[in-house]
Design a protein around this motif. Structure first.
Motif, short mmCIF file in Angstrom:
data_model
loop_
_atom_site.label_atom_id
_atom_site.label_comp_id
_atom_site.label_asym_id
_atom_site.label_seq_id
_atom_site.Cartn_x
_atom_site.Cartn_y
_atom_site.Cartn_z
N ASP A 7 -46.78 -33.42 13.36
CA ASP A 7 -45.90 -32.33 12.93
C ASP A 7 -46.47 -30.96 13.27
O ASP A 7 -46.05 -29.95 12.72
CB ASP A 7 -45.59 -32.43 11.44
N VAL A 8 -47.45 -30.91 14.17
CA VAL A 8 -47.98 -29.66 14.70
C VAL A 8 -47.84 -29.68 16.22
O VAL A 8 -48.15 -30.69 16.85
CB VAL A 8 -49.46 -29.47 14.31
N GLU A 9 -47.36 -28.59 16.79
CA GLU A 9 -47.19 -28.55 18.24
C GLU A 9 -47.88 -27.34 18.84
O GLU A 9 -47.98 -26.29 18.20
CB GLU A 9 -45.70 -28.52 18.61
N ALA A 10 -48.39 -27.50 20.06
CA ALA A 10 -48.90 -26.35 20.79
C ALA A 10 -47.74 -25.37 21.01
O ALA A 10 -46.61 -25.79 21.28
CB ALA A 10 -49.49 -26.79 22.12
N THR A 76 -45.93 -25.11 13.30
CA THR A 76 -45.53 -26.22 12.45
C THR A 76 -44.49 -25.71 11.47
O THR A 76 -44.32 -24.50 11.31
CB THR A 76 -46.74 -26.83 11.72
N VAL A 77 -43.79 -26.62 10.82
CA VAL A 77 -42.77 -26.25 9.84
C VAL A 77 -43.33 -26.50 8.45
O VAL A 77 -43.78 -27.60 8.13
CB VAL A 77 -41.47 -27.04 10.06
N LEU A 78 -43.29 -25.47 7.62
CA LEU A 78 -43.79 -25.54 6.25
C LEU A 78 -42.70 -25.07 5.30
O LEU A 78 -42.20 -23.94 5.45
CB LEU A 78 -45.04 -24.66 6.09
N PRO A 137 -52.84 -18.13 10.11
CA PRO A 137 -51.37 -18.24 10.15
C PRO A 137 -50.69 -16.89 10.04
O PRO A 137 -51.19 -15.95 9.42
CB PRO A 137 -51.07 -19.10 8.91
N SER A 138 -49.54 -16.80 10.66
CA SER A 138 -48.68 -15.62 10.57
C SER A 138 -47.67 -15.86 9.45
O SER A 138 -46.93 -16.85 9.47
CB SER A 138 -47.97 -15.39 11.90
N MET A 139 -47.64 -14.97 8.48
CA MET A 139 -46.77 -15.17 7.33
C MET A 139 -45.30 -15.27 7.76
O MET A 139 -44.90 -14.66 8.74
CB MET A 139 -46.94 -14.03 6.32
N PRO A 140 -44.49 -16.03 7.04
CA PRO A 140 -43.07 -16.08 7.33
C PRO A 140 -42.48 -14.67 7.39
O PRO A 140 -42.75 -13.83 6.52
CB PRO A 140 -42.48 -16.87 6.16
N GLY A 141 -41.71 -14.40 8.44
CA GLY A 141 -41.16 -13.06 8.63
C GLY A 141 -42.06 -12.14 9.42
O GLY A 141 -41.67 -11.00 9.71
N PHE A 142 -43.23 -12.59 9.79
CA PHE A 142 -44.20 -11.80 10.54
C PHE A 142 -44.45 -12.46 11.89
O PHE A 142 -44.43 -13.69 12.02
CB PHE A 142 -45.54 -11.72 9.80
N GLY A 143 -44.74 -11.64 12.90
CA GLY A 143 -45.15 -12.17 14.19
C GLY A 143 -44.17 -13.20 14.72
O GLY A 143 -42.95 -13.04 14.64
N PHE A 144 -44.72 -14.29 15.24
CA PHE A 144 -43.90 -15.32 15.85
C PHE A 144 -43.57 -16.46 14.89
O PHE A 144 -43.10 -17.52 15.33
CB PHE A 144 -44.58 -15.84 17.12
N SER A 145 -43.81 -16.27 13.61
CA SER A 145 -43.29 -17.21 12.62
C SER A 145 -41.81 -16.96 12.42
O SER A 145 -41.29 -15.87 12.72
CB SER A 145 -44.02 -17.04 11.28
N ASP A 146 -41.10 -17.96 11.90
CA ASP A 146 -39.68 -17.80 11.63
C ASP A 146 -39.46 -16.81 10.48
O ASP A 146 -40.36 -16.55 9.67
CB ASP A 146 -39.06 -19.14 11.27
N LEU A 165 -50.65 -26.25 4.92
CA LEU A 165 -51.09 -26.14 6.31
C LEU A 165 -52.51 -26.68 6.46
O LEU A 165 -52.79 -27.45 7.39
CB LEU A 165 -51.02 -24.69 6.76
N MET A 166 -53.41 -26.26 5.59
CA MET A 166 -54.79 -26.72 5.71
C MET A 166 -54.89 -28.23 5.53
O MET A 166 -55.66 -28.90 6.21
CB MET A 166 -55.66 -25.98 4.70
N ASP A 167 -54.09 -28.77 4.62
CA ASP A 167 -54.08 -30.22 4.43
C ASP A 167 -53.55 -30.91 5.68
O ASP A 167 -54.08 -31.94 6.12
CB ASP A 167 -53.22 -30.56 3.21
N ARG A 168 -52.51 -30.36 6.28
CA ARG A 168 -51.91 -30.96 7.46
C ARG A 168 -52.90 -30.98 8.63
O ARG A 168 -52.88 -31.91 9.45
CB ARG A 168 -50.65 -30.17 7.85
#
Length: 384
Positions: A7-10, A76-78, A137-146, A165-168
């Motif tokens: 569930d993680v992609e380049a 990844t989707v969180l 990680p880039s927070m949701p709404g920031f950078g290239f996150s959704d 995310l860290m667990d994943r």
């Protein structure tokens, strides 16, 4: 890098050339305001014109894009939101996982100069036992996150997402570091998952003195209080706007690259340790890299909403924090705290230091110093 979880992609960044051409056109047809009538009114017209002239004619986004991808760019989707993050693993087998949390108007690029020294300290004059695997990680709404499409994405929910995310990524125990909103996220993680968090380090302590502490403040603490009051009364107009009417300013941030650049540059000018000349401590291209992390994905409006979300979050008076913690106090930071204020709120203070230089953007202004502050904080927490 080991094989990725399913569930993680380049996620290499590759901005369409037409986007860069459209930006150049917008910059070329800017309608400029009149000059300021007092330097206290915001960034000077000539300073912003020079910044944007450089942006239009000499700045190279492809250089920055390559730097992001070379670190390791993933997605990844969180909790239903796609999250962009950087992940760099250390060559050292005993490296500690470390989550690095940015703020506003920062980005994952805040930590660009820390990644090499943290992941491969030997190659940068350090010791192998100080190595980290880093996740940024880039927070949701920031950078290239959704961008979230509904309310509810405040600090608490971001903290939950980063724990997941860290667990994943396979990290069961880890450390965390942050400044600005990153400090708030790290603090929330320490409350939600203290059994997972080996320790924390922040360069903006979320310590707000009580009435009694203010009354009993030492001369040094009084200087801290005065600095914070100056920020609240003179410099935090952006914060109040984004906390109350983020959509109002959002139209300008989405439509005008110069407007966005000036909005962000104001913070670099006001809260770096630079006497009002941020390009003396953060290179012009790096400031523009940061602006591009908002312009290209149209993240100006969506990132501003974090202030609104935080204003509407329910928070109670927290009990003393038991997670081992380190604090680095930079002189240009608007919000500072004394050791005795901190020790009333954190039961295990691993490290506390007042630095000679540096401000709010410590990772960009003083990367070597901040790297050593992080190493010092986590040194006693390593296993084995």
């Amino acid at each position: 890098m080991p094989s990725l979880p399913s569930d993680v992609e380049a996620f290499p960044i590759a901005v369409d050339e037409q986007e860069l051409e459209r930006l150049a056109h917008r910059l070329a047809v800017t309608r400029w305001p009149d000059p300021e009538t007092d330097p206290d009114q915001g960034p000077e017209l000539e300073r912003i014109r020079a910044l944007c002239e450089h942006w239009a004619t000499a700045y190279d986004w492809r250089r920055c894009e390559k730097e992001i991808n070379d670190i390791g760019s993933f997605r990844t989707v969180l909790d239903g939101v796609g999250v962009h993050f950087l992940h760099a693993r250390s060559p050292e087998p005993g490296a500690m996982p470390l989550l690095l949390c940015h703020g506003w108007p920062g980005s994952v690029l805040e930590f660009r100069h820390l990644v090499g020294p943290l992941t491969d300290p030997v190659a940068h004059g350090g010791r192998a036992e100080d190595a980290f695997h880093v996740v940024i990680p880039s927070m949701p709404g920031f950078g290239f996150s959704d961008k979230p499409t509904s309310t509810g994405w405040g600090v608490s929910r971001i903290a939950d997402a980063w724990i997941e995310l860290m667990d994943r990524l396979g990290y069961r125990e880890w450390g965390a570091q942050g400044g600005d909103w990153g400090s708030a996220v790290v603090e929330a993680i320490s409350r939600k998952a203290p059994e997972r968090l080996l320790g924390m380090h922040v360069n903006l302590p979320l310590v707000f003195p009580t009435a009694q502490e203010i009354e009993e403040a030492t001369p040094d603490e009084q200087r801290m209080l005065s600095k914070a009051q100056h920020y609240r009364s003179v410099l935090d107009g952006y914060s109040r706007e984004q906390a109350t009417r983020p959509q109002s300013i959002g139209y300008s941030l989405a439509d005008s690259p110069v407007g966005l650049a000036a909005w962000i540059y104001t913070l670099f000018q006001d809260v770096t340790d630079s006497d009002g000349d941020p390009e003396a401590v953060v290179p012009r291209d790096e400031i523009l890299d940061d602006v591009m992390m908002y312009w290209l994905p149209n993240a100006g409006p969506s990132s501003a909403r974090l202030y609104w979300e935080a204003r509407h979050e329910q928070t109670g008076a927290p009990e003393q924090n038991p997670v081992p913690a380190g604090f680095s106090i930079f002189p240009g930071e608007a919000v500072q705290a004394s050791r005795r204020w901190i020790e009333k709120r954190y039961s295990h203070v691993l490290h506390y230091r007042r630095l000679d230089r540096g401000g709010h953007f410590a990772a960009l202004e003083q990367p070597v110093v901040l790297t050593e502050e992080i190493r010092t904080t986590f040194r006693s927490l390593r296993r084995g």
